[in-house]
Design a protein around this motif. Structure first.
Motif, PDB file in Angstrom:
ATOM      1  N   UNK A 145       0.850  -1.196   0.000  1.00 31.09           N
ATOM      2  CA  UNK A 145       0.000   0.000   0.000  1.00 31.09           C
ATOM      3  C   UNK A 145       0.885   1.246   0.000  1.00 31.09           C
ATOM      4  N   UNK A 146       1.398   1.640  -1.176  1.00 30.45           N
ATOM      5  CA  UNK A 146       2.276   2.800  -1.260  1.00 30.45           C
ATOM      6  C   UNK A 146       1.535   4.131  -1.256  1.00 30.45           C
ATOM      7  N   UNK A 204       7.350   7.301 -10.936  1.00 30.90           N
ATOM      8  CA  UNK A 204       7.277   6.195 -11.897  1.00 30.90           C
ATOM      9  C   UNK A 204       6.002   6.281 -12.736  1.00 30.90           C
ATOM     10  N   UNK A 205       4.920   6.739 -12.116  1.00 34.33           N
ATOM     11  CA  UNK A 205       3.640   6.869 -12.818  1.00 34.33           C
ATOM     12  C   UNK A 205       3.577   8.126 -13.683  1.00 34.33           C
ATOM     13  N   UNK A 223      -2.677   3.570 -10.030  1.00 35.09           N
ATOM     14  CA  UNK A 223      -2.061   2.849  -8.913  1.00 35.09           C
ATOM     15  C   UNK A 223      -2.577   1.415  -8.859  1.00 35.09           C
ATOM     16  N   UNK A 224      -3.890   1.261  -8.975  1.00 33.04           N
ATOM     17  CA  UNK A 224      -4.504  -0.063  -8.900  1.00 33.04           C
ATOM     18  C   UNK A 224      -4.070  -0.938 -10.069  1.00 33.04           C
ATOM     19  N   UNK A 225      -3.892  -0.348 -11.244  1.00 32.98           N
ATOM     20  CA  UNK A 225      -3.451  -1.109 -12.406  1.00 32.98           C
ATOM     21  C   UNK A 225      -2.037  -1.653 -12.250  1.00 32.98           C
ATOM     22  N   UNK A 226      -1.249  -1.067 -11.353  1.00 30.50           N
ATOM     23  CA  UNK A 226       0.100  -1.593 -11.104  1.00 30.50           C
ATOM     24  C   UNK A 226       0.062  -2.817 -10.188  1.00 30.50           C
ATOM     25  N   UNK A 227      -1.111  -3.130  -9.647  1.00 31.07           N
ATOM     26  CA  UNK A 227      -1.236  -4.238  -8.709  1.00 31.07           C
ATOM     27  C   UNK A 227      -1.094  -3.802  -7.259  1.00 31.07           C
ATOM     28  N   UNK A 228      -0.847  -2.511  -7.031  1.00 27.76           N
ATOM     29  CA  UNK A 228      -0.742  -1.983  -5.674  1.00 27.76           C
ATOM     30  C   UNK A 228      -2.123  -1.608  -5.144  1.00 27.76           C
ATOM     31  N   UNK A 272      -9.835  -4.901 -18.057  1.00 31.13           N
ATOM     32  CA  UNK A 272      -9.381  -6.287 -17.959  1.00 31.13           C
ATOM     33  C   UNK A 272      -8.034  -6.398 -17.246  1.00 31.13           C
ATOM     34  N   UNK A 273      -7.330  -5.266 -17.110  1.00 34.98           N
ATOM     35  CA  UNK A 273      -6.049  -5.266 -16.412  1.00 34.98           C
ATOM     36  C   UNK A 273      -6.213  -5.191 -14.895  1.00 34.98           C
ATOM     37  N   UNK A 274      -7.418  -4.863 -14.436  1.00 36.79           N
ATOM     38  CA  UNK A 274      -7.677  -4.773 -12.996  1.00 36.79           C
ATOM     39  C   UNK A 274      -7.653  -6.180 -12.405  1.00 36.79           C
TER      40      UNK A 274
END
Length: 388
Positions: A145-146, A204-205, A223-228, A272-274
């Motif tokens: 959780x960054x 980075x984003x 942020x969510x799309x990065x898996x975080x 679909x990446x979520x």
């Protein structure tokens, strides 16, 4: 469609109550990271002194704190007042934004380039965070959780009927939309204020999207799309001023609705990446909340008109639509008031009228938001302040 959505939000409400009631304050790390607070400001002379003093009163090591007041071409005494306050607090700096007037995202990106902290915090120019808010936010930062967001309360909630309605709306949104989703999906959504994010991730984003109409929602998606995930703490509280006139409120919400529409257009192909189907469904509802609420209100209104035209001779389905939508709405608002510890009898009684008044205007807001999204320019729209 209306029934399952309302049921879903009732479930989120219950989950939010459980999350908040069982929430335990994380242990404050011995070695706190350095933090830069970004405060975008444009013509905030009425509120900026109290805001900066609230920042100075934060219970955070001052040698690890940097506050950047980002003055975006103010034509009032915002910069002058800020400079007066900064003389007493060396960690507060007044920055004149060059080439401004292009929106909040531009101003935040300008400040990001100057920030020295390991962590970036964002507060609106009318915010007064409680002393422990920043520590509570930073304490929940982790590799998973960054980014962490806190709770926003309405400073001027008792000014008039409109501010009471806004207060109730905010309390419910944070109960279901932040606490409830944190319980189910372990992630929340960044608001426009009272949150922290690791500077490394933000860089980075690519910082904030300067083309976005809802920069906070758009950043949440990336942020969510990065898996975080985005953590939520109900203990990190900031107080902010809300619109006191219908015209200002309508303009503000129209911009928010337009921002949601713009974000849908940008990210619908990337759903679909979520990570999970449940989270995809929830984020879609988050984006469409203005329009789903408007549709529910319209259906219930049509049912009510049918009831009047037929002198009560209507089907059980019409009665069920009317009763279910209203009772579900009332249950959710009451839960928000309970969770927000609002004891004012006036608010609880006013909640009985909220659906028939405040919520009806969402139909117009949704339509105006659709129109605004077609032609909206990415410029700064600042909510006018009043002295509190």
């Amino acid at each position: 469609m209306i029934y399952p959505i309302f049921v879903y939000y009732i479930v989120l409400t219950i989950a939010g109550l459980r999350y908040n009631s069982r929430f335990k304050r994380p242990e404050i790390p011995e070695e706190l990271p350095s933090v830069t607070i970004l405060i975008p400001a444009r013509n905030e002379g009425l509120v900026i002194r109290d805001t900066l003093r609230a920042m100075a009163n934060l219970d955070y090591p001052k040698d690890k704190l940097e506050v950047l007041l980002l003055d975006d071409g103010s034509t009032d005494d915002t910069a002058k007042i800020a400079e007066e306050v900064s003389k007493d607090y060396p960690f507060i700096k007044v920055i004149r934004v060059e080439g401004g007037g292009s929106g909040k995202s531009y101003v935040l990106n300008y400040g990001l380039k100057l920030a020295k902290g390991e962590v970036i915090a964002v507060y609106d120019a009318d915010n007064r965070p409680e002393p422990g808010a920043l520590k509570d936010l930073v304490a929940m930062l982790s590799d998973e959780t960054p980014a962490v967001t806190g709770k926003v309360k309405t400073m001027n909630w008792n000014r008039n009927i409109l501010t009471r309605f806004i207060c109730m709306e905010y309390l419910y949104f944070q109960l279901a939309g932040q606490a409830g989703k944190s319980k189910f999906y372990k992630t929340a959504i960044l608001p426009g204020t009272n949150f922290v994010i690791r500077k490394e991730l933000l860089e980075e984003l690519g910082g904030w999207d300067e083309e976005a109409l809802a920069e906070d929602l758009e950043l949440s998606f990336r942020i969510i799309l990065t898996g975080k995930k985005i953590a939520y703490t109900p203990l990190a509280v900031t107080w902010e001023q809300e619109p006191e006139s219908l015209r200002v409120w309508f303009r503000q919400r129209t911009r928010w609705a337009a921002g949601n529409v713009h974000t849908v257009k940008e990210y619908v192909k990337r759903f679909k990446e979520i990570p999970s189907w449940g989270l995809r469904f929830d984020l879609f509802l988050t984006l469409m909340v203005y329009y789903l609420l408007a549709m529910a209100v319209i259906v219930a209104d049509v049912a009510f008109v049918a009831l009047l035209l037929t002198s009560g001779s209507v089907t059980w389905f019409t009665w069920s639509v009317l009763g279910f939508v209203y009772l579900a709405f009332l249950l959710e608002i009451f839960a928000g008031l309970y969770d927000g510890k609002i004891k004012s009898p006036g608010c609880w009684l006013l909640a009985l009228l909220m659906y028939h008044t405040y919520s009806q205007i969402w139909i117009l807001i949704s339509l105006a938001g659709l129109w605004e999204a077609r032609r909206a320019k990415k410029v700064w729209y600042k909510t006018p302040r009043t002295a509190v």
